[in-house]
Write an enzyme that holds these catalytic residues in place. Structure first.
Site, PDB file in Angstrom:
ATOM      1  N   PHE A 170      -1.712   3.184  -2.078  1.00 31.91           N
ATOM      2  CA  PHE A 170      -2.633   4.296  -2.316  1.00 31.91           C
ATOM      3  C   PHE A 170      -2.942   5.012  -1.010  1.00 31.91           C
ATOM      4  O   PHE A 170      -3.182   4.373   0.016  1.00 31.91           O
ATOM      5  CB  PHE A 170      -3.983   3.785  -2.833  1.00 31.91           C
ATOM      6  CG  PHE A 170      -3.955   3.055  -4.137  1.00 31.91           C
ATOM      7  CD1 PHE A 170      -3.703   1.687  -4.176  1.00 31.91           C
ATOM      8  CD2 PHE A 170      -4.207   3.715  -5.329  1.00 31.91           C
ATOM      9  CE1 PHE A 170      -3.703   0.994  -5.370  1.00 31.91           C
ATOM     10  CE2 PHE A 170      -4.223   3.031  -6.534  1.00 31.91           C
ATOM     11  CZ  PHE A 170      -3.969   1.666  -6.558  1.00 31.91           C
ATOM     12  N   ASP A 171      -3.023   6.334  -1.084  1.00 27.11           N
ATOM     13  CA  ASP A 171      -3.632   7.088   0.008  1.00 27.11           C
ATOM     14  C   ASP A 171      -5.145   6.903  -0.170  1.00 27.11           C
ATOM     15  O   ASP A 171      -5.604   6.501  -1.246  1.00 27.11           O
ATOM     16  CB  ASP A 171      -3.226   8.570  -0.126  1.00 27.11           C
ATOM     17  CG  ASP A 171      -3.999   9.467   0.812  1.00 27.11           C
ATOM     18  OD1 ASP A 171      -4.322  10.600   0.414  1.00 27.11           O
ATOM     19  OD2 ASP A 171      -4.293   9.049   1.959  1.00 27.11           O
ATOM     20  N   GLY A 172      -5.924   7.206   0.863  1.00 25.51           N
ATOM     21  CA  GLY A 172      -7.366   6.987   0.775  1.00 25.51           C
ATOM     22  C   GLY A 172      -8.121   8.198   0.275  1.00 25.51           C
ATOM     23  O   GLY A 172      -8.551   8.256  -0.876  1.00 25.51           O
TER      24      GLY A 172
END
Lengths: 284, 365
Positions: free
Chosen positions: B203-205
């Site tokens: 996941f990107d944040g």
């Protein structure tokens, strides 16, 4: 015995060629709690109203494409009401401009006989018990689904959904169900229902083929409630074999069916085995 | 983003219980003994479109160039020819692996992945789709073929935790409706290189797990302001992003393995791959996750370096990011990337404000 009254405002269909559908008057007009003697205002609209409007759209489109079309919906209003209400029913139908070809007045006990003698292709009711009774006597019947959600109601397209758990199950699978607690009566009921569903499916298939894939005023669907994907695939192919190529298909495999049905908002729900399940309600 | 499963898991009505019992009876009676799909309110439901599950590029071309009737006819004529795997296929196989492990450890639990085929294809095309599912022996028992209607309404009805599609418009609509969703793109053939024993999700944040509140500061005020802001607000948790609930659902399943002493061999591994830097803006992210009671297995702070090479090493079955720039970078090096069309990042490309928004302003006048 029944008394048949033709509706002078509606062009009579060729009953032998048409899809004769009998709809219970309690579905078309709201059955009033209090009988007001001598009342003359039109009866209130019932649950079947969007169905009636949708059927009219289909008929109009068919006639636009071919003014000599005979495969049209031909609606008979079936009423068990007392005699004093008869004229009010006829007047209400006229008031709303409903496409009802004939009115059939008879006692409740004679309803089945009336349906049989009028060679009805489908009997529609919002009452599951009435649908069951008719199916058990070999009269093709289906549930008029209560469209409770005003946001999803459709009046410009007739939606017919077939349930496919029994249609798609092999003999072996149905035998297997016996071991799982389904009674002989239930299993026999499934077989009878399958036969009557076929006749109506064939007619819907023929009618559906009059229109293209997109923009059709008639939309057909299939739903399996408890079976695996293979049963659903088998039901799709069986219906195809009967000439009906459904537009939509839903395989629930045990997931709740109501949220989907509430979205699809079918007018007609052709049950095969569903209704035999104890506690089934159309509006769960 | 609200929780899509009912909070009171025992609240099913009698009708639903009957349907469930009938399904259980049906699957138990089958000679082939294939696993029965889980009860939706307990499961982690992932809805995949037909084009993400299978490679339908050639068929799509027919649809676009020759119309729907020719397309459906073509599909019917090739019904018995299984479709080739699509971009979500490795993910689906990995989900099935996790399910087998869960079933071994918890034979009576309904807390499993539930994979639903959600397509606006015509039901007649469905026969080929089901035949293809049979060919690869995928455990997909539930499907919804809407015959041309948008499937968005149905996502809620199936209590979907994550929706994957190739159609960006549908994905955007789903996110607006509060459903975690991402647009998948065709990538190179990496299937053989992905793990077949462990599901890996990256996941990107910002604007994926977290809201785009900090992203907005970067875009509008620049990096320096961003670092200052993040340090000042280090102890204030960020707000949720569209994929937060999905990470939560994964965490819940991971804990089931930990409870049986299977932490080292847990078949689910999660990664955070963020452009933030550990020193200046990373603390807030870790503290936010902690405040939510969520764990992430590996947190990778790139401090602005490209994500592609790192993802190539991780080889996730899916990588979620809100910015197309990162998606392109990931794809170039063979990663299966899924775009989350949410937040301020949609108005920018490589740091520049896209012409589109200027056009919108003009149109409104």
């Amino acid at each position: 015995m029944d008394s048949m009254v033709r509706n002078p405002d509606v062009k009579q269909r060729d009953a032998a060629q048409a899809v004769v559908v009998a709809v219970s008057s309690d579905a078309i007009f709201d059955p009033e709690v209090e009988q007001v003697h001598g009342a003359t205002e039109p009866l209130r609209k019932g649950d079947a109203f969007s169905f009636m409007k949708a059927i009219q759209v289909v008929n109009e489109r068919l006639l636009t494409m071919n003014s000599d079309e005979t495969l049209l919906f031909d609606v008979i209003l079936l009423s068990n009401d007392s005699e004093e209400k008869h004229s009010r029913i006829i007047a209400s139908a006229k008031h709303y401009g409903l496409d009802i070809g004939r009115f059939c007045f008879c006692n409740k006990e004679d309803s089945i006989e009336s349906l049989q003698s009028n060679k009805v292709k489908l009997f529609l009711s919002t009452d599951t018990k009435d649908v069951c009774k008719a199916l058990q006597k070999g009269v093709p019947a289906a549930l008029l689904f209560r469209q409770t959600d005003p946001h999803h109601q459709t009046e410009d397209q007739l939606k017919v959904v077939f349930s496919g758990d029994v249609i798609g199950s092999s003999e072996e699978m149905l035998h297997g169900l016996r071991e799982q607690g389904f009674t002989e009566t239930q299993l026999q009921g499934f077989k009878t229902a399958k036969g009557s569903v076929k006749e109506f499916a064939v007619l819907m298939g023929e009618m559906r083929r009059r229109f293209g894939l997109e923009g059709s005023p008639l939309c057909t669907g299939l739903m399996t409630v408890w079976s695996s994907r293979d049963v659903c695939a088998s039901a799709l192919k069986t219906l195809r074999g009967w000439g009906l190529l459904v537009d939509e298909a839903f395989c629930m495999a045990g997931a709740p069916r109501s949220p989907i049905l509430n979205l699809v908002q079918p007018h007609i729900l052709c049950l095969d085995g569903l209704y035999h399940m104890e506690g089934f309600t159309a509006m769960s | 983003m609200s929780e899509i499963k009912p909070t009171d898991q025992a609240a099913t009505n009698a009708g639903e219980e009957k349907d469930w019992a009938a399904a259980k009876a049906f699957f138990d009676s089958l000679k082939t003994k294939k696993p029965r799909p889980p009860k939706p309110q307990y499961a982690v439901t992932i809805a995949v479109s037909s084009r993400t599950l299978f490679n339908m590029v050639a068929e799509r071309k027919i649809y676009e160039e020759e119309g729907v009737e020719k397309y459906v006819t073509y599909q019917q004529e090739h019904e018995n020819q299984p479709l080739m795997p699509g971009v979500a296929f490795p993910l689906v196989k990995a989900l099935m692996t996790v399910n087998s492990r869960l079933r071994q450890l918890y034979p009576d639990s309904e807390e499993l992945f539930d994979i639903v085929l959600m397509t606006n294809n015509h039901a007649q095309v469905g026969v080929r789709l089901i035949n293809s599912i049979n060919h690869y022996d995928l455990t997909i028992e539930r499907f919804c073929m809407t015959g041309g209607q948008s499937p968005i309404g149905y996502l809620k009805a199936y209590m979907t935790n994550l929706y994957l599609s190739k159609d960006g418009e549908k994905v955007t609509e789903a996110i607006k409706e509060g459903i975690a969703a991402a647009t998948m793109f065709t990538s190179g053939d990496v299937e053989n290189q992905l793990s077949d024993t462990q599901l890996k999700v990256a996941f990107d944040g910002d604007a994926v797990l977290f809201s785009d509140e900090s992203e907005i500061i970067v875009k509008q005020c620049g990096l320096d302001m961003f670092f200052e802001h993040e340090q000042e607000f280090e102890n204030i948790p960020l707000k949720q992003g569209p994929l937060k609930c999905f990470l939560e659902a994964l965490g819940k399943l991971q804990r089931k393995f930990y409870a049986k002493n299977e932490r080292m061999t847990c078949p689910i591994r999660t990664y955070l791959v963020t452009a933030r830097s550990a020193a200046s803006s990373g603390a807030r992210v870790l503290k936010t996750l902690r405040s939510w009671g969520l764990e992430i297995d590996e947190a990778l702070f790139l401090a602005g370096a490209p994500k592609g090479p790192l993802l190539q090493k991780i080889r996730p079955h899916i990588f979620f990011d809100d910015q197309m720039f990162h998606i392109e970078g990931a794809k170039e090096l063979g990663t299966i990337a899924a775009h989350v069309p949410y937040g301020i990042g949609q108005k920018y490309h490589k740091g520049e404000l896209i012409e589109q928004t200027v056009k919108d302003v003009k149109d409104k006048k």
